[in-house]
Enzyme design. Structure first.
Site, PDB file in Angstrom:
ATOM      1  N   ARG A  65       0.907  -1.161   0.000  1.00 22.15           N
ATOM      2  CA  ARG A  65       0.000   0.000   0.000  1.00 22.15           C
ATOM      3  C   ARG A  65       0.928   1.188   0.000  1.00 22.15           C
ATOM      4  O   ARG A  65       1.616   1.466   0.975  1.00 22.15           O
ATOM      5  CB  ARG A  65      -0.895  -0.014   1.246  1.00 22.15           C
ATOM      6  N   HIS A 120       1.910   7.160   1.503  1.00 25.66           N
ATOM      7  CA  HIS A 120       0.768   8.070   1.442  1.00 25.66           C
ATOM      8  C   HIS A 120       0.527   8.711   2.808  1.00 25.66           C
ATOM      9  O   HIS A 120       1.179   8.362   3.795  1.00 25.66           O
ATOM     10  CB  HIS A 120      -0.487   7.317   0.992  1.00 25.66           C
ATOM     11  N   HIS A 154      -2.986  10.903   5.126  1.00 23.28           N
ATOM     12  CA  HIS A 154      -4.410  11.281   5.144  1.00 23.28           C
ATOM     13  C   HIS A 154      -4.611  12.546   5.969  1.00 23.28           C
ATOM     14  O   HIS A 154      -3.803  12.874   6.849  1.00 23.28           O
ATOM     15  CB  HIS A 154      -5.263  10.194   5.806  1.00 23.28           C
ATOM     16  N   GLU A 210      -5.346   7.534  11.336  1.00 22.50           N
ATOM     17  CA  GLU A 210      -5.603   6.141  10.930  1.00 22.50           C
ATOM     18  C   GLU A 210      -5.261   5.190  12.074  1.00 22.50           C
ATOM     19  O   GLU A 210      -4.145   5.193  12.580  1.00 22.50           O
ATOM     20  CB  GLU A 210      -4.762   5.794   9.697  1.00 22.50           C
ATOM     21  N   HIS A 256       3.106   7.285   5.673  1.00 22.57           N
ATOM     22  CA  HIS A 256       3.362   5.902   6.051  1.00 22.57           C
ATOM     23  C   HIS A 256       3.154   4.979   4.854  1.00 22.57           C
ATOM     24  O   HIS A 256       2.661   5.392   3.797  1.00 22.57           O
ATOM     25  CB  HIS A 256       2.454   5.476   7.211  1.00 22.57           C
ATOM     26  N   GLU A 304     -11.343   6.417   0.889  1.00 25.81           N
ATOM     27  CA  GLU A 304     -10.039   5.898   0.470  1.00 25.81           C
ATOM     28  C   GLU A 304      -9.550   6.579  -0.800  1.00 25.81           C
ATOM     29  O   GLU A 304      -8.350   6.629  -1.085  1.00 25.81           O
ATOM     30  CB  GLU A 304     -10.124   4.387   0.238  1.00 25.81           C
TER      31      GLU A 304
END
Length: 461
Positions: free
Chosen positions: A152, A155, A157, A161, A200, A223
């Protein structure tokens, strides 16, 4: 032979008296004694017009292979139109609600199996947000799968999270606010938490990779709104990237032209092998991970409870959680949460949950593995294990600390006179029994009542 009118009157009176005397262990006597009806007095199929249950006992329609129909204590009717049998089995308390349900409460249940899956190279993701479940206001959830080596991508946010590893193992990397790097490998039952804006990445480690539940502290999260490294590069002039990294623009000629999101990566080495080196590199002084299932459990009469919040996982300032292991027949006692909505995720087993919303309103929902449940803060509720296996549940909150109020404890620490006047003004004997039970109360978050053992004995009769 002839009878006098007096004889007939006496005979009738005697018959009436006999009829009025409860027969020992009769259904009527058991009801008068406050005991449940044993199996020998009940219809085998609760979804028939002849079935009677004054106590609204839970029914495991999946485990018992029953097809729920809208019959309750003789009321209701058959279904003549289209009927989804599988959905009915999953929601027996919507088909035949307990007689105590009343009023309009919005939907508080969603199954991840109804969520759209985004399929990528080496993995997939699906989400439950306010768009799928309008009552999911405070938190949003994402279920994600990464195969062995799948990444993943790097990225961040806007939202914090929080995550729980459901299966397999995963490597997490992060950079803290002070420029310190963090790397850790996690397995089933472990957590991570990244505050807002912390960059992360995640990578599946096991031969089968990993699967986890992600929680974001805003129900409006999506997402699709993630800030991705490749997406940023694809939308920045190469001349700018060149200046930023002090390299010729040609070096960046073949960087991805669109986001990678989830993609198959190379096999990682150990944490020590992959740890960044250099004179200006430093380790983070923060710990972004936690071993939830490794915590010592609080043992109750009906299971085990583990609570993780900012008191034992200091970095987790906006999400608190409890992990419940509930034995067959046990009850997550009647309670409420004063500081946040409850966002529940059912990992294993089958349950029913009634939400009391005041103003004479209550509604019952049924849950199984993969389902999400919402209980707005301060609304009274319970969770009952109605299946034939242990029930495993995560209770998650947008809060720094886990808090709840126990009904059992509250009444046990309230003046006895007030309790009796409120609940048992018309039945002093029952009131004394109740007071004896709640005397010197001990909070029992997951309780296994004696009535369960009595029911098991009755079913053997």
């Amino acid at each position: 032979m002839r009878f006098s009118s007096n004889s007939l009157l006496l005979g009738a009176a005697a018959a009436a008296l006999v009829a009025a005397i409860p027969v020992q262990d009769s259904p009527r006597q058991r009801l008068l004694d406050g005991k449940p009806l044993p199996g020998k007095y009940r219809s085998k199929n609760p979804y028939t017009p002849g079935y009677r249950d004054p106590y609204d006992t839970a029914v495991d329609s999946i485990g018992d292979k029953l097809d729920p129909l809208p019959w309750r204590n003789g009321d209701g009717a058959t279904v003549l139109g289209p009927w989804n049998r599988d959905r009915a089995r999953q929601n027996p308390d919507l088909i035949r609600p307990p007689s105590t349900d009343s009023g309009n409460i919005p939907n508080l249940r969603w199954s991840f199996v109804d969520s759209h899956i985004r399929i990528e190279e080496g993995g997939w993701t699906r989400q439950t947000t306010i768009r799928e479940l309008p009552t999911s206001i405070e938190l949003a959830g994402v279920n994600m799968r990464l195969d062995h080596g799948a990444i993943r991508e790097l990225h961040w946010h806007k939202e914090a999270e929080w995550a729980y590893v459901l299966s397999g193992s995963v490597r997490v990397t992060a950079l803290d606010y002070e420029g310190g790097n963090f790397i850790d490998d996690l397995s089933q039952g472990d957590l991570w938490y990244f505050p807002s804006g912390v960059p992360h990445s995640l990578q599946g480690l096991d031969p089968n990779g990993t699967e986890f539940l992600l929680i974001f502290d805003d129900g409006r999260f999506s997402e699709e709104s993630t800030f991705l490294l490749t997406d940023w590069f694809a939308h920045t002039p190469k001349s700018v990237i060149s200046k930023n990294f002090h390299l010729a623009p040609e070096v960046f000629e073949r960087v991805p032209r669109r986001e990678k999101y989830i993609f198959q990566g190379s096999t990682p080495g150990s944490v020590e092998e992959e740890r960044p080196r250099g004179g200006n590199v430093k380790k983070s002084k923060y710990h972004f991970t936690h071993r939830m299932l490794a915590q010592e459990a609080h043992v109750t009469s009906g299971g085990k409870v583990r609570i993780t919040d900012s008191r034992n996982f200091p970095i987790s300032k906006t999400v608190a959680a409890a992990h419940l292991d509930m034995e067959v027949g046990s009850l997550r006692e009647m309670h409420w949460h004063p500081n946040a909505d409850e966002w529940s995720f059912f990992i294993r087993g089958r349950a029913r949950l009634t939400v009391f919303a005041a103003e004479g309103t209550a509604r019952t929902f049924d849950y199984q593995a993969g389902d999400v449940g919402i209980v707005p803060k301060n609304m009274g509720h319970f969770i009952e294990n109605v299946g034939d296996e242990p029930l495993e549940v995560l209770e998650i909150f947008r809060a720094d600390e886990f808090r709840d109020f126990s009904l059992f404890q509250w009444l046990g620490e309230t003046p006895r006179r007030m309790v009796v006047d409120t609940l048992f003004a018309d039945d002093k004997e029952a009131g004394e029994k109740f007071l004896k039970e709640i005397e010197n109360p001990v909070k029992d978050e997951i309780t296994l009542p004696d009535i369960k053992r009595e029911n098991e004995e009755d079913d053997e009769l």
